[in-house]
Design an enzyme around this catalytic site. Structure first.
Site, short mmCIF file in Angstrom:
data_model
loop_
_atom_site.label_atom_id
_atom_site.label_comp_id
_atom_site.label_asym_id
_atom_site.label_seq_id
_atom_site.Cartn_x
_atom_site.Cartn_y
_atom_site.Cartn_z
N HIS A 1 0.83 -1.21 0.00
CA HIS A 1 0.00 0.00 0.00
C HIS A 1 0.87 1.26 0.00
CE1 HIS A 1 0.85 0.54 4.22
NE2 HIS A 1 0.21 -0.55 4.59
N HIS B 1 4.09 1.37 2.28
CA HIS B 1 5.24 0.65 1.71
C HIS B 1 5.82 1.43 0.53
CE1 HIS B 1 2.39 -2.67 3.10
NE2 HIS B 1 3.34 -2.61 4.01
N CYS C 1 2.83 -11.56 19.36
CA CYS C 1 1.91 -10.87 18.45
C CYS C 1 2.27 -11.27 17.03
CB CYS C 1 2.00 -9.35 18.62
SG CYS C 1 1.11 -8.49 17.28
N CYS D 1 3.15 -8.33 14.60
CA CYS D 1 4.53 -7.84 14.72
C CYS D 1 5.52 -8.95 14.44
CB CYS D 1 4.84 -7.37 16.14
SG CYS D 1 3.91 -5.97 16.72
N CYS E 1 -2.03 -5.52 21.53
CA CYS E 1 -0.85 -4.92 20.91
C CYS E 1 -1.24 -3.54 20.39
CB CYS E 1 -0.35 -5.78 19.76
SG CYS E 1 0.77 -4.89 18.66
N HIS F 1 -1.21 -3.33 16.43
CA HIS F 1 -2.13 -4.14 15.63
C HIS F 1 -3.53 -4.24 16.21
CE1 HIS F 1 1.81 -5.29 14.05
NE2 HIS F 1 1.16 -5.27 12.91
N LYS G 1 -3.30 6.51 10.88
CA LYS G 1 -2.50 5.48 10.24
C LYS G 1 -3.42 4.59 9.40
CE LYS G 1 0.93 1.95 11.03
NZ LYS G 1 0.55 0.57 11.00
N LYS H 1 -6.64 -1.69 7.66
CA LYS H 1 -7.76 -2.38 7.00
C LYS H 1 -9.06 -2.09 7.71
CE LYS H 1 -5.46 -6.32 4.95
NZ LYS H 1 -4.88 -7.55 5.41
N1 MSP Z 1 8.98 -7.63 7.05
C1 MSP Z 1 9.25 -6.60 7.97
C2 MSP Z 1 10.62 -5.99 7.71
C3 MSP Z 1 11.75 -6.96 7.72
S1 MSP Z 1 13.25 -6.19 7.29
C4 MSP Z 1 14.44 -7.26 7.71
C5 MSP Z 1 8.19 -5.50 7.87
N2 MSP Z 1 7.46 -5.48 6.76
S2 MSP Z 1 6.27 -4.48 6.46
O1 MSP Z 1 5.76 -4.86 5.18
O2 MSP Z 1 5.33 -4.48 7.54
O3 MSP Z 1 6.87 -3.04 6.41
C6 MSP Z 1 7.86 -2.70 5.49
C7 MSP Z 1 8.14 -1.22 5.53
O4 MSP Z 1 6.97 -0.48 5.20
C8 MSP Z 1 8.59 -0.73 6.90
O5 MSP Z 1 9.64 0.20 6.77
C9 MSP Z 1 7.36 -0.04 7.43
O6 MSP Z 1 7.69 0.97 8.33
C10 MSP Z 1 6.79 0.54 6.15
N3 MSP Z 1 5.40 0.90 6.32
C11 MSP Z 1 4.32 0.08 6.50
N4 MSP Z 1 3.22 0.86 6.72
C12 MSP Z 1 3.58 2.16 6.71
C13 MSP Z 1 2.90 3.38 6.67
N5 MSP Z 1 1.60 3.49 6.84
N6 MSP Z 1 3.64 4.49 6.41
C14 MSP Z 1 4.96 4.45 6.08
N7 MSP Z 1 5.61 3.32 6.10
C15 MSP Z 1 5.03 2.20 6.69
O7 MSP Z 1 8.08 -4.71 8.78
#
Ligand code: MSP
Length: 519
Positions: free
Chosen positions: A23, A26, A132, A135, A149, A152, A303, A306
């Site tokens: 999304h 990411h 969790c 996480c 948590c 989440h 934030k 879903k």
């Molecule tokens: N899989 C773990 C990371 C392992 S690295 C060895 C993870 N994945 S994640 O898909 O949840 O998140 C990946 C990245 O996307 C993280 O840097 C996370 O902070 C970022 N984001 C996820 N949602 C976000 C927002 N709403 N805003 C900005 N970035 C956020 O964590």
């Protein structure tokens, strides 16, 4: 390509959980990293930009089960979708690592694990506590908010199992020293303080395995196949495995490691600023030089989640506005180290103001005048273009002495600032620098009125237009890391050629505006 340890720049993003489509949050991590990677390639660094997918663990198994699919098939499909999105976002990653890749990733993860064992940092114990799945982390009672948590909003599971532990506690003092000394620089400073505070509260050893029977989707622990590696240990190893650690030929690893900057969101600070460097210290590997921690993308101030239903899909914005407009928004409207908000309304407003009316309008007006008055050939040497004067400005009050021309303003004032900002990861400020030129060029046209001047003074009109074209050409170059498509279009519309001391701009008139105004 073979990497040599000369001006190298190794940049990583976290690997994304392969439990759902990517999304806007990411997308932010990816775009920020991509801008920095592209910038470093332009300034001549041998750049390696890594991203990928985190495909093991409970979270993935459950998501696959929901779709009635086996985990491998499930992550394979998501990996295709993620890589398609990456290409639509113009992400210029050099590799995409997947933790389920037995050939590329597993040998590195296993080598790291063996190194931890060899240092005596893995021991057997019983883990009893809360977990969790969101996480993928063991959490403590005191981290809960109303029994749930905080991240989440789910009730954690209670687990009691025989696990392997990593002696994180052993590295407390060393971590503290390294962070305080800036040997692994945490940006911004406030996140370094937050990390030090966590150390101050005391670091407990962490459970780094799960029972194969409970989580049969991961890398088996080499010395005990009844267990799988804890997904964070597995995942963090990607930064090493992707560049050849544990493979038959570690030349690229030797040339690229340590990472120059690792980008991550604030939610995973603990794993990257504490567990990760501790694993590296234990394995006697160098630590990343810098960690850049960004904030969250919120939607309407909250934030994305879903349950609230405010998850923004980058594809929607790409379809409606084009990828460069989305990259523009994320680069300019979000301060990397803070949270940034994005709503459809705000996006449209910013797009219209700064792209359709701002940059787009400036380009189309200039190209029209160049075609109409000079047949698309504007010649000058820059020294003759009239100075920038702003009504009421100090310069005007001081008289005519040493007023900057567009060229001296861009070269002497903006470029050094732009490079300083990019070098410090302050992408939004580098964008402000570019828009400062746009503002100056707009006012330059208003001041000299080339559309009137052409009736009385053709030579002066050419000098004015030359200044504007010079500015636009520089803007195109500065925009390359952020808006690569727009920059290429601008370079096609405004070609620059040097002949002796002369610089000649040959321009074309676009068939359609670069940024169509949205109503
Ligand atoms: N899989 C773990 C990371 C392992 S690295 C060895 C993870 N994945 S994640 O898909 O949840 O998140 C990946 C990245 O996307 C993280 O840097 C996370 O902070 C970022 N984001 C996820 N949602 C976000 C927002 N709403 N805003 C900005 N970035 C956020 O964590």
């Amino acid at each position: 390509m073979k990497y040599e340890n000369r001006n190298k720049f190794y940049i990583t993003t976290p690997i994304f959980y392969a439990n759902a489509r990517l999304h806007m949050g990411h997308t932010y991590t990816l775009v920020l990293a991509d801008i920095l990677a592209r910038y470093h390639r332009i300034i001549g660094d041998q750049t390696f930009f890594l991203t990928g997918a985190d495909e093991h663990g409970d979270k993935i198994v459950r998501a696959a089960q929901k779709e009635n699919l086996g985990p491998q098939i499930f992550v394979d499909a998501l990996s295709v979708a993620s890589q398609e999105l990456l290409s639509r976002l113009a992400i210029s990653n050099d590799a995409f690592i997947r933790t389920s890749d037995k050939a590329v990733h597993w040998p590195g993860a296993i080598k790291l694990w063996r190194a931890l064992e060899a240092s005596g940092d893995i021991y057997q114990g019983i883990y009893e506590g809360l977990y969790c799945v969101g996480c993928e982390a063991f959490i403590t009672e005191k981290e809960l908010v109303e029994g749930k948590c905080a991240l989440h909003n789910t009730v954690p599971e209670t687990i009691k199992e025989e696990n392997l532990f990593f002696r994180l506690s052993r590295y407390s003092d060393e971590l503290k020293r390294i962070i305080e000394a800036g040997e692994m620089k945490i940006i911004p400073e406030s996140r370094a303080r937050e990390t030090l505070a966590m150390i101050g509260e005391g670091l407990s050893d962490v459970s780094v395995s799960r029972l194969m029977g409970d989580v049969p989707w991961g890398i088996p622990v080499p010395s005990d196949p009844s267990k799988v590696m804890y997904v964070w240990c597995d995942a963090l190893a990607n930064y090493l495995s992707a560049i050849g650690y544990g493979s038959d030929n570690e030349d690229n690893f030797t040339a690229l490691w340590p990472a120059d900057v690792q980008i991550l969101g604030k939610d995973i600070l603990r794993f990257h600023a504490l567990l990760w460097p501790a694993l590296l210290l234990s394995a006697r590997l160098a630590l990343p030089k810098e960690l850049l921690i960004h904030g969250f993308i919120t939607s309407g101030g909250v934030k994305m989640s879903k349950s609230i239903g405010n998850i923004l899909d980058p594809e929607e914005f790409i379809r409606e506005y084009g990828v460069d407009s989305l990259r523009y928004y994320l680069a300019r409207e979000v301060v990397p180290t803070e949270d940034g908000d994005l709503t459809r309304e705000k996006f449209k407003e910013i797009y219209n103001a700064n792209l359709a009316n701002g940059l787009g309008n400036l380009i189309s007006r200039t190209l029209k005048m160049s075609a109409q008055y000079f047949d698309g050939h504007v010649v000058g040497d820059g020294t003759q273009s009239p100075p920038i004067r702003e009504e009421g400005s100090r310069e005007v009050l001081l008289g005519e002495v040493e007023l900057p021309t567009i060229r001296s303003f861009v070269e002497g004032v903006i470029l050094p600032r732009y490079h300083a900002h990019m070098g410090a990861y302050e992408v939004n400020k580098a964008m402000d620098d570019i828009w400062e030129i746009i503002g100056v060029l707009d006012r330059y046209i208003t001041t000299y009125e080339p559309f009137k001047l052409i009736k009385t003074d053709r030579e002066m009109t050419e000098r004015v237009l030359w200044g504007v074209l010079y500015g636009l050409h520089e803007i195109a170059n500065m925009l390359t890391p952020v808006m690569p498509g727009t920059s290429a279009k601008m370079n096609d519309l405004i070609e620059k050629r040097e002949e002796g001391a002369m610089i000649i701009f040959t321009t074309k008139t676009p068939s359609e505006p670069l940024f169509v105004r949205k109503i």
